[in-house]
Design a protein around this motif. Structure first.
Motif, short mmCIF file in Angstrom:
data_model
loop_
_atom_site.label_atom_id
_atom_site.label_comp_id
_atom_site.label_asym_id
_atom_site.label_seq_id
_atom_site.Cartn_x
_atom_site.Cartn_y
_atom_site.Cartn_z
N ARG A 65 5.93 -2.84 4.18
CA ARG A 65 7.30 -3.06 4.64
C ARG A 65 8.28 -3.03 3.48
N ALA A 66 7.85 -3.49 2.33
CA ALA A 66 8.73 -3.43 1.15
C ALA A 66 8.96 -1.97 0.75
N PHE A 67 7.93 -1.14 0.86
CA PHE A 67 8.09 0.28 0.57
C PHE A 67 9.11 0.91 1.52
N LEU A 68 8.97 0.63 2.82
CA LEU A 68 9.91 1.18 3.80
C LEU A 68 11.33 0.69 3.55
N ALA A 69 11.45 -0.59 3.18
CA ALA A 69 12.79 -1.15 2.91
C ALA A 69 13.44 -0.44 1.73
N ASP A 70 12.69 -0.24 0.65
CA ASP A 70 13.25 0.44 -0.53
C ASP A 70 13.60 1.89 -0.22
N TRP A 71 12.73 2.55 0.52
CA TRP A 71 13.01 3.95 0.89
C TRP A 71 14.28 4.04 1.73
N ALA A 72 14.37 3.19 2.77
CA ALA A 72 15.53 3.22 3.65
C ALA A 72 16.82 2.90 2.90
N ALA A 73 16.71 2.01 1.91
CA ALA A 73 17.90 1.59 1.17
C ALA A 73 18.27 2.54 0.04
N GLY A 74 17.50 3.61 -0.14
CA GLY A 74 17.81 4.56 -1.20
C GLY A 74 17.35 4.12 -2.56
N ARG A 75 16.53 3.06 -2.62
CA ARG A 75 16.01 2.59 -3.90
C ARG A 75 14.71 3.34 -4.19
N LEU A 76 14.84 4.63 -4.49
CA LEU A 76 13.67 5.48 -4.59
C LEU A 76 12.74 5.14 -5.75
N PRO A 77 13.26 4.81 -6.96
CA PRO A 77 12.33 4.41 -8.02
C PRO A 77 11.50 3.19 -7.64
N GLN A 78 12.13 2.22 -6.97
CA GLN A 78 11.40 1.02 -6.56
C GLN A 78 10.37 1.35 -5.48
N ALA A 79 10.78 2.22 -4.54
CA ALA A 79 9.83 2.62 -3.50
C ALA A 79 8.64 3.35 -4.12
N ALA A 80 8.94 4.27 -5.03
CA ALA A 80 7.87 5.04 -5.66
C ALA A 80 6.92 4.15 -6.45
N ALA A 81 7.46 3.11 -7.05
CA ALA A 81 6.64 2.20 -7.85
C ALA A 81 5.64 1.43 -6.99
#
Length: 546
Positions: A65-81
């Motif tokens: 869910r944290a990955f989806l949240a970062d992706w949806a919010a445009g926080r791509l480096p955080q999602a990728a990490a």
């Protein structure tokens, strides 16, 4: 992007009228995008602890869910990490949207599933809703594979296909828009309407193209090397009515439309929208959107309606006899329900009656009455009596409102004052006003002969009478005094809706006179009386015979 994007369903944070001092000057577009992304992703992805004591590891679910949240919010480096291949993941997530003209996605996690292979993997399915600007929403399903790492942490097992099941090293997506000829439209009397004569009608005229089918386009799956189209993933837009070169006859009134566009100039260059419609049949007389180059925010936008929603809340309370106009309800400066709510400028009205709470737009008084309504009662009243949340066939694509059942006491308190997850737009609030003062809902229409599938119940005459009296008092002695002195028996309600901590509040006003109801929102207008008020006054001054 703008925070009123039609696919956002994120409640604003903080108190109902509270905001922090603004920092360095930034463009409105940038601020709106950051606010929408930061709030939108976390909420839409469903962040929160996994509540079950059995089944998949809660930490794995939280990682997904944290990955989806970062992706949806445009926080791509955080999602990728959060993946096993951060460099490649960031590159693919960024390139996926290239050329697709997507807005803020909504990514909703489903129930996690254990793989059963005994290899320490877990799968979390999710639904992606990708708004394609000016066309619609591309919805598809995918899933996240997760694997527990040697250090005990869970990460998303990176694969390109998790972004979309058909995304691969040889296939990608492409957006194609079909050009449509400018629509020829006339008003209710046959007078020609065009973007040249009525520029703030431009977004509506674009949607009227092809007889109400609107702009057309498709998301296509194509070969990366050759560009060959392999399949159509999503298509948008109707086929039209086959009217050929015949102009579309609308319910608009050229005089009202011109007056509305001139009045909207009083918004000071801010994003704004206005709707005027007939009370007795719902026919729309004017729709104005600023800027003209934007989307049809008047009909398709999603906004917290703020205190204008107290018309519906009051209707719900009056319907069940939960309060009477002369009942003392008090209006303290603050009301704490999980978080602190306050009134505009932290005003207080000790010993206030319900009538005074309405006319002075006291948030804390309305929040204090929340226990007199059932958990889903406000939404039920909005739907049954005001038509909000039912499917409307206006003649162009419309957003028809949402009043979800509150998830907790704080959200219930917010919904009483038109915040939380309550969503509306000027079309909805003009219709709410018309219903309140007449007692009967009429589906708003822009094109005569539009289908009507709504099913509502008329308000009892006494309830409608009391709502009219409350709105009239708001003009003569309350927050809508900006309209006092104009000819006619005008009633109104102001609204100030919080958006986020780093943006000014949106300003609202609804009003009625004669057989016409109007509603206006001014984004970042700070207060309703100060921003939308002058717009409504200018409109009613220009058409005194309404």
């Amino acid at each position: 992007m703008n925070s009123s994007h039609p696919f956002l369903d994120i409640p604003p944070g903080g108190g109902p009228h509270r905001r922090r001092p603004r920092g360095a000057v930034r463009s409105l577009t940038a601020v709106a995008a950051v606010a929408a992304l930061a709030l939108g992703g976390a909420y839409a992805a469903g962040l929160g602890p996994f509540e079950s004591d059995t089944g998949p590891d809660p930490e794995a679910v939280a990682a997904a869910r944290a990955f989806l949240a970062d992706w949806a919010a445009g926080r791509l480096p955080q999602a990728a990490a959060r993946t096993t291949g951060p460099d490649r993941a960031e590159q693919v997530l960024a390139s996926f949207t290239t050329g697709l003209d997507l807005g803020t996605p909504r990514l909703m996690a489903g129930e996690p599933e254990e793989s059963g292979a005994g290899d320490g993997t877990l799968t979390v399915p999710f639904t992606a809703k990708m708004p394609v600007t000016g066309l619609g929403t591309w919805t598809y399903a995918s899933e996240l594979p997760l694997r527990k790492q040697k250090d005990g942490a869970w990460k998303v097992e990176w694969t390109r296909s998790l972004v979309h099941p058909r995304l691969s090293g040889t296939e990608k997506f492409r957006l194609e828009r079909e050009e449509t000829a400018p629509v020829e439209a006339t008003d209710r009397s046959g007078e020609t309407l065009s973007a040249a004569t009525h520029p703030l009608l431009t977004p509506v005229l674009a949607q009227l193209a092809e007889g109400g089918g609107g702009p057309r386009g498709a998301v296509l799956l194509v070969d990366r090397e050759t560009g060959e189209v392999l399949r159509t993933e999503a298509s948008f837009g109707g086929r039209g009515t086959g009217k050929g070169d015949k102009p579309v006859r609308t319910t608009l009134h050229a005089g009202w439309q011109s007056a509305a566009e001139r009045a909207l100039a009083r918004a000071g260059g801010k994003n704004a929208a206005l709707v005027a419609l007939r009370i007795d049949d719902g026919e729309i007389l004017a729709v104005a959107n600023a800027p003209a180059s934007g989307f049809n925010r008047a009909v398709s936008g999603t906004y917290a309606p703020g205190s204008t929603w107290k018309i519906v809340t009051s209707g719900a309370l009056l319907l069940k006899g939960a309060v009477a106009p002369d009942d003392v309800v008090d209006c303290p400066r603050y009301q704490t329900v999980g978080k602190r709510f306050q009134n505009v400028e932290t005003s207080a009205h000790p010993g206030a009656t319900f009538r005074e709470a309405f006319t002075e737009s006291c948030n804390t008084a309305f929040i204090g009455l929340r226990g007199r309504l059932g958990e889903g009662e406000l939404g039920d009243v909005a739907k049954q009596y005001f038509g909000v949340g039912q499917t409307w066939h206006v003649g162009v694509p419309s957003y028809d409102g949402s009043v979800p059942v509150p998830r907790d006491a704080t959200e219930k308190a917010a919904s009483m004052i038109g915040q939380g997850r309550v969503q509306a737009n000027p079309l909805i609030m003009a219709s709410v006003t018309a219903t309140a003062v007449s007692g009967t809902f009429h589906q708003p229409t822009l094109v005569r002969g539009a289908e009507d599938t709504t099913d509502t119940t008329p308000l009892p005459p006494e309830v409608a009478h009391r709502l009219r009296a409350l709105m009239r008092a708001t003009v003569t002695e309350g927050t809508a005094r900006v309209l006092a002195g104009l000819p006619g028996d005008i009633g109104a309600k102001t609204g100030t809706a919080e958006v986020s901590d780093d943006r000014d509040n949106n300003g609202w006003m609804v009003a009625h006179r004669g057989n016409v109801a109007v509603a206006c929102v001014v984004e970042e207008g700070v207060t309703g009386a100060g921003s939308a008020g002058p717009v409504i006054r200018a409109l009613l001054s220009a058409v005194p015979d309404s």
